[in-house]
Design an enzyme around this catalytic site. Structure first.
Site, PDB file in Angstrom:
ATOM      1  N   ASP A  24       0.908  -1.197  -0.037  1.00 54.23           N
ATOM      2  CA  ASP A  24       0.042   0.088   0.072  1.00 54.23           C
ATOM      3  C   ASP A  24       0.844   1.218   0.107  1.00 54.23           C
ATOM      4  O   ASP A  24       1.823   1.321   0.656  1.00 54.23           O
ATOM      5  CB  ASP A  24      -0.876  -0.005   1.255  1.00 54.23           C
ATOM      6  CG  ASP A  24      -1.980   1.240   0.968  1.00 54.23           C
ATOM      7  OD1 ASP A  24      -2.257   1.559   0.087  1.00 54.23           O
ATOM      8  OD2 ASP A  24      -2.507   1.283   2.221  1.00 54.23           O
ATOM      9  N   HIS A  41       2.953   3.169  -9.251  1.00 52.94           N
ATOM     10  CA  HIS A  41       2.673   1.688  -9.266  1.00 52.94           C
ATOM     11  C   HIS A  41       3.811   1.142  -9.902  1.00 52.94           C
ATOM     12  O   HIS A  41       4.472  -0.008  -9.439  1.00 52.94           O
ATOM     13  CB  HIS A  41       1.419   1.342 -10.102  1.00 52.94           C
ATOM     14  CG  HIS A  41       0.354   1.557  -9.463  1.00 52.94           C
ATOM     15  ND1 HIS A  41      -0.009   1.686  -8.011  1.00 52.94           N
ATOM     16  CD2 HIS A  41      -0.639   2.490 -10.027  1.00 52.94           C
ATOM     17  CE1 HIS A  41      -1.334   2.052  -7.572  1.00 52.94           C
ATOM     18  NE2 HIS A  41      -1.885   2.671  -8.781  1.00 52.94           N
ATOM     19  N   LEU A 135      10.867 -20.467  -4.196  1.00 51.33           N
ATOM     20  CA  LEU A 135       9.798 -19.697  -3.536  1.00 51.33           C
ATOM     21  C   LEU A 135       8.684 -19.790  -4.208  1.00 51.33           C
ATOM     22  O   LEU A 135       8.562 -19.811  -5.712  1.00 51.33           O
ATOM     23  CB  LEU A 135      10.471 -18.499  -3.778  1.00 51.33           C
ATOM     24  CG  LEU A 135       9.220 -17.479  -3.195  1.00 51.33           C
ATOM     25  CD1 LEU A 135       9.226 -17.263  -1.676  1.00 51.33           C
ATOM     26  CD2 LEU A 135       9.922 -15.836  -3.557  1.00 51.33           C
TER      27      LEU A 135
END
Ligand code: FPP
Length: 248
Positions: A24, A41, A135
């Site tokens: 955020d 972004h 991962l």
């Protein structure tokens, strides 16, 4: 066959098994720097790249990021389109390296509604990394926790109506299995730790079923400013917390 679900309780307590992140603050970062929200972004995407690398180096097994919520469609068309273009750009520039690093990409959420180029990139990322066992990196896209639970409930109701299962015999595990994090994505364990950046302290419809025993950690850093070192510090601080899972 009964699948074995890795549980948060069974994880090594020093390094969390599964860390989920609410990325955020891209918009506020953009405002602070006098650039467009989309530039914010883009900076967020660069931060995400670095966090993935550090999570991998630290030996975290599962990393999940909240990239686009079911509520994010309310943003301007330009911003929404821009976020999906970033996804295409990210897959285009990073997929080879993710694959070399044995990272497996998964998507949580209803990505069938995304623009065609984003869907094509997702299909490619899923296919290329399908056999990777390093991962496990999940991106929540068009994801909402309530919507996810509703979908699971409908699935179980349909199976009960057809006689496949008994309504009275529905278990918590069956609900877990019917979530996006369930069988369709290889049974991702519940997050041990959920981090949210930018000073906001709420879950915003993220992993609502799965967060039952998650530790929550917050930082004032805006997502594009969130560094791998800060991530590591927060994750290690988690290792010092004692989790009781309702016991003593
Ligand atoms: C929240 O910041 C961030 C988002 C809604 C988008 C997250 C996207 C990225 C990190 C980059 C793209 C990556 C992929 C995989 C698509 P905000 O815009 O709500 O910030 P604000 O609260 O300051 O306005």
């Amino acid at each position: 066959m009964t699948e074995i679900r890795e549980t948060a309780a069974g994880a090594d307590s020093r390094i969390p098994h599964h860390v989920a992140v609410i990325m955020d603050g891209n918009g506020r970062w953009a405002q602070k720097h006098g650039v467009s929200r989309l530039a914010g972004h883009n900076a967020g995407m660069l931060a995400m790249k670095e966090i993935i690398k550090r999570a991998d180096v630290m030996g975290i097994r599962y990393l999940t990021v909240y990239a686009f919520s079911t509520e994010n469609w309310k943003r301007s068309q330009e911003e929404v389109g821009g976020i999906f273009s970033l996804l295409v750009k990210y897959v285009g520039s990073e997929l080879a390296e993710l694959n070399e690093n044995n990272v497996r990409v998964r998507i949580l959420g209803d990505w069938s509604r995304l623009p065609a180029p984003a869907r094509a990139s997702i299909e490619k990322a899923l296919a290329v990394t399908a056999d990777n066992d390093g991962l496990q990196f999940s991106i929540a896209l068009n994801y909402g926790g309530r919507q996810e639970i509703l979908r699971a409930v409908r699935n179980l109701c349909a199976r009960a109506a057809s006689g496949e299962i008994e309504a009275a015999a529905v278990t918590e595990e069956m609900i877990s299995d019917a979530l996006y994090t369930g069988k369709e994505n290889g049974c991702i364990p519940d997050p041990d730790l959920i981090i949210r950046t930018s000073g906001e302290e709420r879950l915003s419809n993220f992993l609502l079923w799965q967060c039952a025993y998650s530790e929550l950690a917050f930082t004032d850093s805006l997502w594009p400013d969130f560094t791998p070192d800060e991530f590591e510090t927060m994750v290690k601080a988690f290792g010092n917390r004692k989790r009781r899972f309702g016991g003593r």
